[in-house]
Write a protein that holds these residues in place. Sequence first.
Motif, PDB file in Angstrom:
ATOM      1  N   PRO A 166      -0.552  -1.848  -2.782  1.00 59.63           N
ATOM      2  CA  PRO A 166      -0.246  -2.737  -1.656  1.00 59.63           C
ATOM      3  C   PRO A 166      -1.408  -2.727  -0.669  1.00 59.63           C
ATOM      4  CG  PRO A 166       0.843  -0.633  -1.368  1.00 59.63           C
ATOM      5  CD  PRO A 166       0.172  -0.576  -2.710  1.00 59.63           C
ATOM      6  N   GLY A 167      -1.490  -3.748   0.172  1.00 59.09           N
ATOM      7  CA  GLY A 167      -2.502  -3.770   1.220  1.00 59.09           C
ATOM      8  C   GLY A 167      -3.903  -4.066   0.773  1.00 59.09           C
ATOM      9  N   ARG A 197      -0.992  -4.341   8.742  1.00 59.01           N
ATOM     10  CA  ARG A 197      -2.176  -3.505   8.555  1.00 59.01           C
ATOM     11  C   ARG A 197      -3.266  -4.269   7.797  1.00 59.01           C
ATOM     12  NH1 ARG A 197      -1.083   1.259  10.620  1.00 59.01           N
ATOM     13  NH2 ARG A 197       1.004   2.166  10.459  1.00 59.01           N
ATOM     14  N   ALA A 198      -2.876  -5.163   6.919  1.00 62.12           N
ATOM     15  CA  ALA A 198      -3.873  -5.967   6.210  1.00 62.12           C
ATOM     16  C   ALA A 198      -4.632  -6.856   7.188  1.00 62.12           C
ATOM     17  CB  ALA A 198      -3.197  -6.800   5.128  1.00 62.12           C
ATOM     18  N   GLY A 306      -5.225   0.678  12.506  1.00 60.65           N
ATOM     19  CA  GLY A 306      -5.718   0.202  11.214  1.00 60.65           C
ATOM     20  C   GLY A 306      -6.047   1.334  10.262  1.00 60.65           C
ATOM     21  N   GLU A 307      -6.026   1.002   9.013  1.00 65.39           N
ATOM     22  CA  GLU A 307      -6.351   1.965   7.960  1.00 65.39           C
ATOM     23  C   GLU A 307      -7.387   1.362   7.026  1.00 65.39           C
ATOM     24  OE1 GLU A 307      -2.663   2.759   6.042  1.00 65.39           O
ATOM     25  OE2 GLU A 307      -1.860   3.982   7.682  1.00 65.39           O
ATOM     26  N   ALA A 308      -8.162   2.229   6.418  1.00 60.16           N
ATOM     27  CA  ALA A 308      -9.138   1.749   5.442  1.00 60.16           C
ATOM     28  C   ALA A 308      -8.418   1.060   4.291  1.00 60.16           C
ATOM     29  CB  ALA A 308      -9.978   2.913   4.925  1.00 60.16           C
ATOM     30  N   ALA A 309      -8.956  -0.053   3.846  1.00 60.71           N
ATOM     31  CA  ALA A 309      -8.318  -0.814   2.775  1.00 60.71           C
ATOM     32  C   ALA A 309      -9.313  -1.067   1.652  1.00 60.71           C
ATOM     33  CB  ALA A 309      -7.791  -2.148   3.310  1.00 60.71           C
ATOM     34  N   THR A 310      -8.782  -1.171   0.450  1.00 59.16           N
ATOM     35  CA  THR A 310      -9.611  -1.514  -0.699  1.00 59.16           C
ATOM     36  C   THR A 310      -9.904  -3.010  -0.675  1.00 59.16           C
ATOM     37  OG1 THR A 310      -8.678   0.268  -2.036  1.00 59.16           O
ATOM     38  CG2 THR A 310      -9.741  -1.544  -3.209  1.00 59.16           C
TER      39      THR A 310
END
Length: 684
Positions: A166-167, A197-198, A306-310
């Motif tokens: 997800p994300g 978050r995305a 926020g979070e690091a995303a792929t």
Amino acid sequence: MTESHPFFSPKTHGFVRVAAATPVSHVGDPVANAQAHLALIRQAADQGVDLMVFPELSLSAYAIDDLHMQAALLDEVERQVAVLAQATGGATAEHELIAVVGAPLRHGDALFNCAVVMGGGEVLAVVPKTYLPNYREYYEKRWFAPATARTDDVIRLNGETVDFAPGLIFEAVNRPGFVFAVEICEDYWAPLPPSTRAALAGARILLNLSASNIVIGKADERAMLSASHSARTLSAYVFAASGWGESTTDLAWDGQATIHELGTKLAEGERFALENHLTIADIDVDRIGLDRLRNGTFADCARNEGEAATVVPFMAREDVVESELIRPLDRFPFVPDEAGRLDQDCYEAFNIQVQGLMRRMAATKGERLVIGVSGGLDSTQALLVACRAFDRLNLPRTNILGFTMPGFATSDGTKSNAWALMKALGVTGAEIDIRPAAEQMFKDIGHPYAAGEPVHDITFENVQAGLRTDYLFRLANQNRAFVLGTGDLSELALGWATYGVGDHMSHYNVNGGVAKTLIRHLIRWVADRELVGAEASPTLHAILNTEISPELVPAKDGAIQSTEGTVGPYALNDFFLFYISRFGMAPSKVAFLAHQAWSDAGAGQWPVNTPDDEKVEYDLATIKAWLRKFLIRFFQTAQFKRSVLPNGPKVVTGGSLSPRGDWRAPSDGNARVWLDELDANVPD
């Protein structure tokens, strides 16, 4: 469509064409469903779509219960995923776009409700559903595992390994700003949707594959969620729900499809349709980026939450062809084209002005004000506001001291309108002929007019404008009153005001946050509702029908001095002002939008009650010429006047040029970079 100058393509200006697809569903038949998908993919590609999204579990159908656990069905779903992926691009494909399809997919010993993102002839990645509803009519946990149950961040599908999480953030490497993310149905009913978050991670377009059966009132709820989520995340939100063909054993389906951007609905599909169809709109990812750029709260939240995303990179279609813009586009961005919204905006604008003036009078313990009444639009609107404010403060309208001050070019029509308006409103009216004082000043300063020469230069004009202001301020002193300003937002943007005079300087200005195009509708709105008395309505309509003129230079060959002939049509200037000051858009994009809105085949909408004689069109050459003049006036010659503006309430979004509000700029700037950008990118 044929190849053309890049200027005429929405893709050139930061638009991404998206489609919410509503296929006819075939219960438990992936082959038939894939054929419906292929038909819509071809249709979308032919219409220039860059990105399309199908409903939840669209390859299998949603309401098939325990059939989801059948190996034969799941095997066929995977085969059809390969068929659809091949249709989205690559060396042998006739179409090129990104398609997001719903499918039940196995991973390890679990089954996941997935969005399969495909493009360039292959599967790019798979996004599993995060939140599985298991209440009321929903039993998804009977068949599916949530995204958190996966044992790996990749999935093997038809012999290929792709990201599985997800994300995920999907970013076009060749189209700046074309960044999207995917969530599935229940995900956006969660208190913290994965797409939040995305968005914080950079996604500007959020997609939702939904089944979401229909019950009374649910369509409004879904539209509300999409609108509010796109507003809160400063994004676009594309929603596609299951429709005709799904099993109605216990539920029904309406196929709702909506596209929202920054809280505004761009498109809505037909509900309860019986055929395959697309809901298409052009999303302005450039505008979304500009809004995020100037919104510090969004940036702070991204850093804090926020979070690091792929990131999954992809190649977007690059064909640049001339195309009509597919989205609502107001010719008058300060004036809604829908009757109910226009009524609401006029109600709010008028009361913002009224309350602002009431508060200033209460704070100063003022009981009188002085206003110059010319018989034009701006002084009329300011006078209407004053009357309403005095009524609400229980002050007599006779304490409003209105002065008409005819000069060398004052027409009988505007003078009679000024007197008729003051009498109808019951204010204290008076007349001061400024010509004797002006003639004395011409004599004192040695101006040629004093010697009988018909020299109508800037000094000739400003002597009259300045004298009117001198009288108003001294009359305010004499009557223990303050001067009410009349200059509007459009004039302040253009610098169409003599420095230090009444349309620029006052003790308080109620019009400084109101565009000229909105003032027209405000006066009409007050007149039609008789908010200040029925007696004034005929005069108000007469004023609306009067050409805009400063009336400082005598008519020549029967033609009066025309404001719009000098600074340009206010309709265009307000359009330019909105997109440049509110979003900071490049001039070439503003020209493109103006051409789309104002050309004879434009997509723009007319506000309700717009008179036929105001419904004009402008070609690109005209738009470019007036935009050049706007850029020079706005960025180079007018800022020093805006740096010393009097107090007054902000009325419209992005519509304050106060140095204490939305707009701060150097008074000694220049317009070169904006003119160069316009000339380099807009054809003559």
